[in-house]
Design an enzyme around this catalytic site. Structure first.
Site, PDB file in Angstrom:
ATOM      1  N   GLY A 134      52.596  61.520  15.463  1.00  0.00           N
ATOM      2  CA  GLY A 134      53.655  60.517  15.379  1.00  0.00           C
ATOM      3  C   GLY A 134      55.053  61.068  15.565  1.00  0.00           C
ATOM      4  N   SER A 135      55.183  62.195  16.265  1.00  0.00           N
ATOM      5  CA  SER A 135      56.532  62.750  16.429  1.00  0.00           C
ATOM      6  C   SER A 135      57.408  61.830  17.272  1.00  0.00           C
ATOM      7  CB  SER A 135      56.476  64.152  17.036  1.00  0.00           C
ATOM      8  OG  SER A 135      56.022  64.111  18.363  1.00  0.00           O
ATOM      9  N   ASN A 136      56.813  61.105  18.204  1.00  0.00           N
ATOM     10  CA  ASN A 136      57.610  60.181  19.016  1.00  0.00           C
ATOM     11  C   ASN A 136      57.987  58.930  18.232  1.00  0.00           C
ATOM     12  OD1 ASN A 136      57.952  61.274  21.864  1.00  0.00           O
ATOM     13  ND2 ASN A 136      55.818  61.741  21.374  1.00  0.00           N
ATOM     14  N   LYS A 181      37.733  53.128  23.696  1.00  0.00           N
ATOM     15  CA  LYS A 181      38.416  51.939  24.234  1.00  0.00           C
ATOM     16  C   LYS A 181      38.593  50.908  23.120  1.00  0.00           C
ATOM     17  CE  LYS A 181      34.094  49.847  25.826  1.00  0.00           C
ATOM     18  NZ  LYS A 181      33.335  49.283  26.943  1.00  0.00           N
ATOM     19  N   MET A 194      45.539  56.926  21.793  1.00  0.00           N
ATOM     20  CA  MET A 194      44.565  57.522  22.704  1.00  0.00           C
ATOM     21  C   MET A 194      43.319  56.645  22.852  1.00  0.00           C
ATOM     22  SD  MET A 194      46.532  59.889  23.440  1.00  0.00           S
ATOM     23  CE  MET A 194      45.712  61.161  24.377  1.00  0.00           C
ATOM     24  N   ARG A 195      43.535  55.474  23.388  1.00  0.00           N
ATOM     25  CA  ARG A 195      42.450  54.503  23.500  1.00  0.00           C
ATOM     26  C   ARG A 195      42.763  53.613  24.706  1.00  0.00           C
ATOM     27  NH1 ARG A 195      38.497  52.826  19.810  1.00  0.00           N
ATOM     28  NH2 ARG A 195      39.022  54.531  18.431  1.00  0.00           N
ATOM     29  N   ASN A 221      54.019  52.508  27.607  1.00  0.00           N
ATOM     30  CA  ASN A 221      53.305  53.729  27.223  1.00  0.00           C
ATOM     31  C   ASN A 221      54.164  54.945  27.555  1.00  0.00           C
ATOM     32  OD1 ASN A 221      51.008  55.386  26.500  1.00  0.00           O
ATOM     33  ND2 ASN A 221      50.707  55.755  28.677  1.00  0.00           N
ATOM     34  N   HIS A 256      53.900  58.946  28.495  1.00  0.00           N
ATOM     35  CA  HIS A 256      52.906  59.886  29.031  1.00  0.00           C
ATOM     36  C   HIS A 256      53.574  61.231  29.325  1.00  0.00           C
ATOM     37  CE1 HIS A 256      49.161  61.086  30.919  1.00  0.00           C
ATOM     38  NE2 HIS A 256      49.896  61.646  31.860  1.00  0.00           N
TER      39      HIS A 256
HETATM   40  C1  GAR Z   1      52.780  62.516  23.380  1.00  0.00           C
HETATM   41  O1  GAR Z   1      52.999  63.746  24.015  1.00  0.00           O
HETATM   42  C2  GAR Z   1      52.426  61.446  24.394  1.00  0.00           C
HETATM   43  O2  GAR Z   1      53.053  61.623  25.615  1.00  0.00           O
HETATM   44  C3  GAR Z   1      50.931  61.654  24.529  1.00  0.00           C
HETATM   45  O3  GAR Z   1      50.500  61.890  23.211  1.00  0.00           O
HETATM   46  C4  GAR Z   1      51.525  62.592  22.507  1.00  0.00           C
HETATM   47  C5  GAR Z   1      51.706  61.932  21.157  1.00  0.00           C
HETATM   48  O4  GAR Z   1      52.449  62.769  20.308  1.00  0.00           O
HETATM   49  N1  GAR Z   1      50.299  60.513  25.098  1.00  0.00           N
HETATM   50  C6  GAR Z   1      49.331  60.610  26.019  1.00  0.00           C
HETATM   51  O5  GAR Z   1      48.879  61.666  26.415  1.00  0.00           O
HETATM   52  C7  GAR Z   1      48.814  59.273  26.532  1.00  0.00           C
HETATM   53  N2  GAR Z   1      48.067  59.454  27.726  1.00  0.00           N
HETATM   54  P1  GAR Z   1      53.010  62.224  18.935  1.00  0.00           P
HETATM   55  O6  GAR Z   1      51.836  61.640  18.160  1.00  0.00           O
HETATM   56  O7  GAR Z   1      53.577  63.421  18.254  1.00  0.00           O
HETATM   57  O8  GAR Z   1      54.055  61.187  19.249  1.00  0.00           O
END
Ligand code: GAR
Length: 193
Positions: A11-13, A65, A92-93, A109, A111
């Site tokens: 969840g850093s984003n 999914k 991730m689903r 999303n 990426h």
């Molecule tokens: C992020 O790097 C995001 O781009 C990636 O998961 C990470 C989540 O990090 N998403 C994907 O790869 C989707 N295809 P977080 O949980 O620290 O935010």
């Protein structure tokens, strides 16, 4: 602009978005709910820290999914939040037509590559293995094509000679932490949002 965040990991984003919100850098954006498909995901702990409702939502019966009963549960719970935007921050689903139709044009999303290069799992590792010299991150609208929807914005990250997979990963994550809140702020201030 009411925002619901979905995530499966640390969840850093989502945290970068909440920090931006607290600092007045999220425009009219306001995170109203976080849902995770993983009961012990780090993203759920943000709820307590930032005072936002955060809960596990059972995605069963499928593993990779969101379809069937799980999809129905997610659609109902998210509709109850009345969001203008649903943000996939490490969710991730794979989303299926029932979900995509319920929230058409409202799902974005994040990426960790410069799409259309390196879609799917492990975008950073894919780019590293291919030896590209510029990679980065992308925010895009979600359509049925995995990581294939219209691109909203991107940040490029140069791969330097002394980078390792670990340092490149850190640089891309830092780029994501700036890009995602900036995109949300911009969308929240767009006419008609
Ligand atoms: C992020 O790097 C995001 O781009 C990636 O998961 C990470 C989540 O990090 N998403 C994907 O790869 C989707 N295809 P977080 O949980 O620290 O935010």
């Amino acid at each position: 602009m009411r925002i619901v965040i979905l995530g499966s990991g640390r969840g850093s984003n989502a945290e970068a978005v909440l920090i931006a919100q607290n600092n007045g850098r999220l425009g009219q954006g306001r995170v109203v709910q976080i849902f995770s498909d993983q009961p012990d995901a780090g993203i759920l702990a943000l709820g307590t820290t930032y005072g936002v409702p955060a809960s596990f939502l059972d995605p069963a019966p499928f593993r990779t999914k969101l379809e069937g009963e799980g999809e129905v549960r997610y659609v109902a719970a998210i509709e109850a939040c009345d969001p203008a935007l649903i943000v996939l921050a490490g969710f991730m689903r794979v989303l299926k037509p029932g979900f995509l139709k319920a929230f058409a044009g409202k799902i974005i999303n994040l990426h960790p590559s410069l799409l259309p290069s390196f879609p799917g799992l492990d975008g950073i590792g894919q780019a590293w293995s291919r030896g590209v010299k510029i990679t980065g991150c992308t925010v895009h609208y979600v359509t049925p094509e995995i990581d294939g929807g219209p691109i909203i914005d991107q940040t490029a990250v140069r791969v330097e000679a002394d980078d390792t997979l670990a340092t490149l990963t850190a640089k891309i994550h830092a780029a994501e932490h700036s890009l995602l809140p900036a995109v949300l702020a911009k969308l929240s201030l767009a006419p008609g949002s």
